[in-house]
Scaffold this motif. Structure first.
Motif, short mmCIF file in Angstrom:
data_model
loop_
_atom_site.label_atom_id
_atom_site.label_comp_id
_atom_site.label_asym_id
_atom_site.label_seq_id
_atom_site.Cartn_x
_atom_site.Cartn_y
_atom_site.Cartn_z
N ASP A 133 0.71 -1.15 -0.10
CA ASP A 133 0.03 0.00 -0.08
C ASP A 133 1.00 1.16 -0.01
O ASP A 133 1.53 1.63 1.09
CB ASP A 133 -0.86 0.05 1.29
CG ASP A 133 -1.96 0.89 1.24
OD1 ASP A 133 -2.15 1.65 0.29
OD2 ASP A 133 -2.76 0.97 2.00
N ASN A 215 -2.16 6.19 4.20
CA ASN A 215 -2.43 5.78 2.91
C ASN A 215 -3.85 6.09 2.63
O ASN A 215 -4.53 7.03 3.24
CB ASN A 215 -2.78 4.11 3.16
CG ASN A 215 -1.41 3.52 3.86
OD1 ASN A 215 -1.11 3.52 5.06
ND2 ASN A 215 -0.31 3.46 2.97
N VAL A 301 -4.81 -0.61 -2.74
CA VAL A 301 -3.74 -1.56 -2.20
C VAL A 301 -3.60 -2.83 -3.05
O VAL A 301 -4.68 -3.01 -3.88
CB VAL A 301 -4.46 -2.19 -0.82
CG1 VAL A 301 -4.52 -1.10 0.20
CG2 VAL A 301 -5.69 -2.89 -0.89
#
Length: 333
Positions: A133, A215, A301
């Protein structure tokens, strides 16, 4: 000049992944006679507060995992002490598969820095990889920083007083990514470590830090509501969910773009290899569910499906690479 220290490990991951797929037939459903059948609720201990990226990962996976194992998945949030609270909880548990944890790259860098001498990779069973990720850098929508060059210019003008907030202490995965940008741009930032992405977002929106790092998963609602804007992605390519945000390389800063976040599953030391394999196979099968795949694709991801033998080898290999990154950042004593 790009220094790609992580590339050998990623090549290893890819090779091992396809070897595992070929040898174990992971494209087929887990056979009933070899499926993971825990005798009670499975406690998954987290190093973060609720709402962080890893927390969202396990809560989403639990939707497809629980019906497969016939037991509830209990998420136990145990943040604090740079991950030591969670790791102590997992280390002291029985190796029966009823207590496992989620790890990230920061676990490996921490065991080389702030947790050196307290924990080592030999204290745990490394069961399975699950995700890669890339991390992103972002600011409030009303910030005077609109791009990575703006950030670098402000850092040069303010002599290191630009505050960047991310997960973990100095030496964490996100801090090392920031150190790479410092080196590429010849600037200094002030790193502010937090225990979770929600804490990072609170500090950013409250004006206590200038830039946030995380993220896409937990930050997506803030992008969608236009409360934050992206500056750059530390990855090889742009994220599908943020197509207008450039990579560091596109913005003119050559760093190791393969330095991405990694998530996996680990447990106490001496867990039987057969049990580890059952857990890994079942988790990887649960990741094929539509609910999980919809979440994974929307947040950018990448699935990673190493089993216990391959993931243990990966952990030892990537720890050596993390050591080189820490040395490059002058963070190893």
């Amino acid at each position: 000049m790009s220094v790609n220290l992580f590339k050998p490990a990623r090549a290893f991951v890819a090779t091992a992944f396809f070897a595992v797929v070929a040898s174990l037939g992971l494209s087929s459903p887990v056979a009933a006679e070899t499926a993971w059948k825990p005798s009670g609720p499975v406690n998954v201990v987290m190093h973060t507060k609720p709402g962080g990226t890893a927390d969202i990962f396990i809560r989403t996976l639990a939707q497809s995992l629980e019906p497969m194992i016939g037991q509830p998945v209990v998420v136990v949030n145990a943040p604090g002490a740079g991950g030591a609270t969670q790791m102590a909880h997992v280390r002291q548990a029985k190796p029966d598969g009823l207590t496992i944890g989620i790890n990230t790259m920061t676990h490996f860098t921490s065991m080389l820095t702030n947790l050196k001498g307290t924990f080592s990779v030999d204290d745990f069973s490394w069961i399975a990889s699950t995700q890669e990720d890339p991390i992103i850098y972002f600011v409030r929508a009303d910030s005077d920083i609109k791009s990575l060059p703006d950030l670098v210019a402000k850092a040069k003008a303010s002599s290191g007083t630009v505050n960047i907030g991310g997960f973990g202490p100095v030496g964490s995965m996100q801090h090392l990514g920031t150190a790479m940008l410092e080196s590429a741009a010849d600037v200094k930032f002030n790193w502010v470590g937090f225990d979770s992405t929600p804490d990072i977002m609170t500090a950013l929106l409250g004006g206590h830090v200038d830039v946030g790092v995380s993220n896409l998963g937990p930050t997506a609602p803030f992008f969608e509501s236009k409360r934050i804007i992206g500056l750059g992605v530390l990855g090889e390519k742009r994220l599908d969910g943020l197509p207008d945000v450039p990579t560091f390389g596109e913005a003119g800063y050559e760093v190791d773009t393969s330095w991405v976040q990694v998530r996996g599953v680990f447990g106490p030391k001496d867990m039987p290899l057969e049990l580890q394999q059952q857990i890994a196979d079942t988790i990887h099968e649960a990741m094929k569910a539509k609910t999980y795949q919809d979440y994974a694709r929307s947040t950018g991801v990448i699935d990673s499906t190493l089993g216990p033998k391959e993931y243990d080898a990966f952990v030892r290999d990537v720890s050596k690479i993390a050591s080189k990154q820490l040395e490059a950042a002058r963070l190893l004593q």
